[in-house]
Write a protein that holds these residues in place. Structure first.
Motif, PDB file in Angstrom:
ATOM      1  N   ALA A 120      92.468  28.734  -0.287  1.00 52.88           N
ATOM      2  CA  ALA A 120      91.863  29.907  -0.936  1.00 52.88           C
ATOM      3  C   ALA A 120      92.922  30.834  -1.523  1.00 52.88           C
ATOM      4  O   ALA A 120      93.889  31.194  -0.851  1.00 52.88           O
ATOM      5  CB  ALA A 120      91.005  30.665   0.062  1.00 52.88           C
ATOM      6  N   GLY A 121      92.752  31.171  -2.799  1.00 51.97           N
ATOM      7  CA  GLY A 121      93.654  32.098  -3.473  1.00 51.97           C
ATOM      8  C   GLY A 121      94.981  31.508  -3.895  1.00 51.97           C
ATOM      9  O   GLY A 121      95.878  32.248  -4.289  1.00 51.97           O
ATOM     10  N   LEU A 122      95.118  30.179  -3.821  1.00 52.20           N
ATOM     11  CA  LEU A 122      96.400  29.564  -4.160  1.00 52.20           C
ATOM     12  C   LEU A 122      96.200  28.339  -5.043  1.00 52.20           C
ATOM     13  O   LEU A 122      95.447  27.431  -4.706  1.00 52.20           O
ATOM     14  CB  LEU A 122      97.141  29.161  -2.886  1.00 52.20           C
ATOM     15  CG  LEU A 122      98.566  28.645  -3.053  1.00 52.20           C
ATOM     16  CD1 LEU A 122      99.474  29.748  -3.592  1.00 52.20           C
ATOM     17  CD2 LEU A 122      99.104  28.136  -1.729  1.00 52.20           C
ATOM     18  N   LEU A 123      96.872  28.325  -6.171  1.00 53.89           N
ATOM     19  CA  LEU A 123      96.897  27.164  -7.063  1.00 53.89           C
ATOM     20  C   LEU A 123      98.183  26.393  -6.778  1.00 53.89           C
ATOM     21  O   LEU A 123      99.273  26.975  -6.770  1.00 53.89           O
ATOM     22  CB  LEU A 123      96.874  27.617  -8.528  1.00 53.89           C
ATOM     23  CG  LEU A 123      97.073  26.530  -9.586  1.00 53.89           C
ATOM     24  CD1 LEU A 123      95.943  25.503  -9.532  1.00 53.89           C
ATOM     25  CD2 LEU A 123      97.183  27.159 -10.970  1.00 53.89           C
ATOM     26  N   VAL A 124      98.046  25.093  -6.526  1.00 49.60           N
ATOM     27  CA  VAL A 124      99.195  24.224  -6.277  1.00 49.60           C
ATOM     28  C   VAL A 124      99.224  23.188  -7.394  1.00 49.60           C
ATOM     29  O   VAL A 124      98.255  22.459  -7.600  1.00 49.60           O
ATOM     30  CB  VAL A 124      99.096  23.529  -4.903  1.00 49.60           C
ATOM     31  CG1 VAL A 124     100.308  22.627  -4.678  1.00 49.60           C
ATOM     32  CG2 VAL A 124      98.973  24.554  -3.787  1.00 49.60           C
ATOM     33  N   VAL A 125     100.337  23.133  -8.124  1.00 53.13           N
ATOM     34  CA  VAL A 125     100.474  22.233  -9.266  1.00 53.13           C
ATOM     35  C   VAL A 125     101.654  21.298  -9.045  1.00 53.13           C
ATOM     36  O   VAL A 125     102.795  21.754  -8.912  1.00 53.13           O
ATOM     37  CB  VAL A 125     100.685  23.021 -10.583  1.00 53.13           C
ATOM     38  CG1 VAL A 125     100.843  22.079 -11.767  1.00 53.13           C
ATOM     39  CG2 VAL A 125      99.551  24.008 -10.815  1.00 53.13           C
ATOM     40  N   PRO A 126     101.410  19.984  -8.985  1.00 53.03           N
ATOM     41  CA  PRO A 126     102.527  19.041  -8.901  1.00 53.03           C
ATOM     42  C   PRO A 126     103.384  19.166 -10.166  1.00 53.03           C
ATOM     43  O   PRO A 126     102.869  19.034 -11.285  1.00 53.03           O
ATOM     44  CB  PRO A 126     101.851  17.676  -8.827  1.00 53.03           C
ATOM     45  CG  PRO A 126     100.446  17.962  -8.387  1.00 53.03           C
ATOM     46  CD  PRO A 126     100.115  19.297  -8.960  1.00 53.03           C
ATOM     47  N   ALA A 127     104.660  19.442 -10.001  1.00 53.83           N
ATOM     48  CA  ALA A 127     105.532  19.692 -11.152  1.00 53.83           C
ATOM     49  C   ALA A 127     105.555  18.510 -12.122  1.00 53.83           C
ATOM     50  O   ALA A 127     105.583  18.700 -13.335  1.00 53.83           O
ATOM     51  CB  ALA A 127     106.944  20.027 -10.689  1.00 53.83           C
TER      52      ALA A 127
END
Length: 133
Positions: A88-95
């Protein structure tokens, strides 16, 4: 405004991230080693950036390791890691999923106590621009 385009290996999933990344971690935990098949995962984190799916949102599936916060979203066709918002509240993007250049460099190596024994930055190994013959 920062904008980044990204996609999966087969091209079914295409997305855009609008906004800034707060951190860029190279994670050496055993979970990241297993799901990346490599020495570490390289993930960008943002509490304010927004994710927009341009195509293939229906091709995105997810896995959460029971009893942990370890989560991975990926294309169900090619297996490529894609962004997730499971925390919740966090975007995680594989570089590696981004098709545009980044203006941020890795913030830190994390969980380095779990570093793979063969991943030693002090060992000098040959460098090739392509697959060696």
């Amino acid at each position: 405004m920062n904008k980044h385009q990204g996609s999966c290996l087969c091209g079914a999933v295409k997305f855009e991230v609008q906004g800034a990344f707060d951190s860029f971690y190279l994670c050496h935990c055993q979970h990241c080693q297993k799901d990346s098949g490599s020495a570490h995962a390289a993930n960008l984190f943002s509490q304010s950036a927004r994710l927009f799916w341009h195509s293939g949102a229906d091709a995105v599936t997810s896995f959460t390791l029971t009893g942990t916060r370890h989560h991975k979203s990926f294309c169900k066709h090619c297996g490529s890691a894609v962004p997730n918002t499971q925390i919740a509240g966090l975007l995680v993007v594989p570089a590696g999923s981004l098709d545009t250049d980044l203006d941020i460099r890795p913030t830190a190596h994390i969980f380095s106590s779990s570093r793979a024994h063969w991943d030693n930055p002090n060992i000098k190994t040959p460098v090739f621009d392509r697959l060696p013959r």
